[in-house]
Design a protein around this motif. Sequence first.
Motif, PDB file in Angstrom:
ATOM      1  N   SER A 159       0.831  -1.202   0.000  1.00 47.89           N
ATOM      2  CA  SER A 159       0.000   0.000   0.000  1.00 47.89           C
ATOM      3  C   SER A 159       0.870   1.257   0.000  1.00 47.89           C
ATOM      4  O   SER A 159       0.568   2.237  -0.686  1.00 47.89           O
ATOM      5  CB  SER A 159      -0.935  -0.006   1.214  1.00 47.89           C
ATOM      6  N   GLU A 160       1.961   1.228   0.772  1.00 46.56           N
ATOM      7  CA  GLU A 160       2.900   2.358   0.760  1.00 46.56           C
ATOM      8  C   GLU A 160       3.417   2.608  -0.662  1.00 46.56           C
ATOM      9  O   GLU A 160       3.443   3.748  -1.135  1.00 46.56           O
ATOM     10  CB  GLU A 160       4.082   2.060   1.683  1.00 46.56           C
ATOM     11  N   PHE A 161       3.825   1.545  -1.333  1.00 50.07           N
ATOM     12  CA  PHE A 161       4.359   1.671  -2.688  1.00 50.07           C
ATOM     13  C   PHE A 161       3.332   2.294  -3.632  1.00 50.07           C
ATOM     14  O   PHE A 161       3.636   3.239  -4.377  1.00 50.07           O
ATOM     15  CB  PHE A 161       4.771   0.281  -3.194  1.00 50.07           C
ATOM     16  N   ILE A 162       2.109   1.800  -3.583  1.00 48.62           N
ATOM     17  CA  ILE A 162       1.071   2.284  -4.491  1.00 48.62           C
ATOM     18  C   ILE A 162       0.675   3.718  -4.161  1.00 48.62           C
ATOM     19  O   ILE A 162       0.597   4.582  -5.040  1.00 48.62           O
ATOM     20  CB  ILE A 162      -0.147   1.348  -4.463  1.00 48.62           C
ATOM     21  N   PHE A 163       0.435   4.005  -2.882  1.00 45.23           N
ATOM     22  CA  PHE A 163       0.014   5.353  -2.499  1.00 45.23           C
ATOM     23  C   PHE A 163       1.113   6.377  -2.787  1.00 45.23           C
ATOM     24  O   PHE A 163       0.827   7.510  -3.206  1.00 45.23           O
ATOM     25  CB  PHE A 163      -0.385   5.380  -1.018  1.00 45.23           C
TER      26      PHE A 163
ATOM     27  N   ILE B 209       2.055  11.264  -8.859  1.00 45.61           N
ATOM     28  CA  ILE B 209       1.437  11.680 -10.121  1.00 45.61           C
ATOM     29  C   ILE B 209       0.262  12.640  -9.892  1.00 45.61           C
ATOM     30  O   ILE B 209      -0.512  12.901 -10.802  1.00 45.61           O
ATOM     31  CB  ILE B 209       0.997  10.479 -10.974  1.00 45.61           C
ATOM     32  N   GLY B 210       0.137  13.137  -8.666  1.00 47.72           N
ATOM     33  CA  GLY B 210      -0.864  14.167  -8.389  1.00 47.72           C
ATOM     34  C   GLY B 210      -2.207  13.673  -7.929  1.00 47.72           C
ATOM     35  O   GLY B 210      -3.159  14.450  -7.840  1.00 47.72           O
ATOM     36  N   ILE B 211      -2.323  12.369  -7.626  1.00 50.40           N
ATOM     37  CA  ILE B 211      -3.565  11.845  -7.050  1.00 50.40           C
ATOM     38  C   ILE B 211      -3.423  11.926  -5.536  1.00 50.40           C
ATOM     39  O   ILE B 211      -2.569  11.264  -4.954  1.00 50.40           O
ATOM     40  CB  ILE B 211      -3.828  10.402  -7.508  1.00 50.40           C
ATOM     41  N   GLN B 212      -4.234  12.729  -4.907  1.00 51.12           N
ATOM     42  CA  GLN B 212      -4.059  12.983  -3.484  1.00 51.12           C
ATOM     43  C   GLN B 212      -4.594  11.833  -2.645  1.00 51.12           C
ATOM     44  O   GLN B 212      -5.720  11.360  -2.834  1.00 51.12           O
ATOM     45  CB  GLN B 212      -4.741  14.296  -3.097  1.00 51.12           C
ATOM     46  N   THR B 213      -3.769  11.388  -1.704  1.00 55.90           N
ATOM     47  CA  THR B 213      -4.122  10.293  -0.813  1.00 55.90           C
ATOM     48  C   THR B 213      -3.874  10.724   0.639  1.00 55.90           C
ATOM     49  O   THR B 213      -3.287  11.767   0.896  1.00 55.90           O
ATOM     50  CB  THR B 213      -3.267   9.033  -1.098  1.00 55.90           C
TER      51      THR B 213
END
Length: 255
Positions: free
Chosen positions: A54-58, A64-68
């Motif tokens: 999950s760390e890697f994906i988030f 790339i500008g997708i806020q998490t």
Amino acid sequence: MNRRRRIYEGKAKILYEGPEPGTLIAHFKDDATAFNNKKHEIIDGKGVLNNRISEFIFSNLNDIGIQTHFIRRLNMREQLIKECEIIPLEVIIRNVAAGSIAKRLGLEEGTQLPRSIIEFCYKKDELDDPMVSEEHITAFGWASPQEIDDIMALAIRINDYLCGMFRAVGIRLVDFKIECGRYFEGDTMRVILADEISPDSCRLWDIESNDKLDKDRFRRDMGGMLEAYQEVAKRLGIIMNSAPEHSGKGPVLVK
């Protein structure tokens, strides 16, 4: 850990009060659950793998500008996250027929869908997370029409990115679930990605063999759940190929 204030405990994670206002610590448990906790086991090392995946994906989505809600990983089982108000919806993005949609619509599992489909479920374990429409969502005030638009736009962007990311390592992204939250900064509120993205929340099939590399191995009593999660992490470059010093209990991870 016992001295920290526990905010919430779910099936797969515990949330603790964070070190700074507006932050939380997410602790990933080894519990494996299915069918809204009707099936439950402890899989040693699962929480470590889900934390790292999950760390890697988030981290990549943030880049790339997708806020998490993800800020940084703290240790092998925990990450620092932004506190947000979780919207009580599970958002399911489907690319291939599998699981409930195959049963509901009489589709052969593995059938490519005409286009990616987004479905909403009301987050309520005691009701088995029933599927709901946008009409239900707005009528009961779970999310506004604008928030639904924001969630769908977020889901589409995440799906596009993840499909490419997994395809590059020989994995087919069949479907996945996300949760979103309202994040407040002063007078500004925006919808951001929350919870986790891991083999717990995705259906991942090997492109060549269709072997399942996700929680279906647990749901369907196939065995090899931890090994499947390790394979996903390894393909993403997270786990070392060999580690002679490893005791054999749980995963070995690159720091």
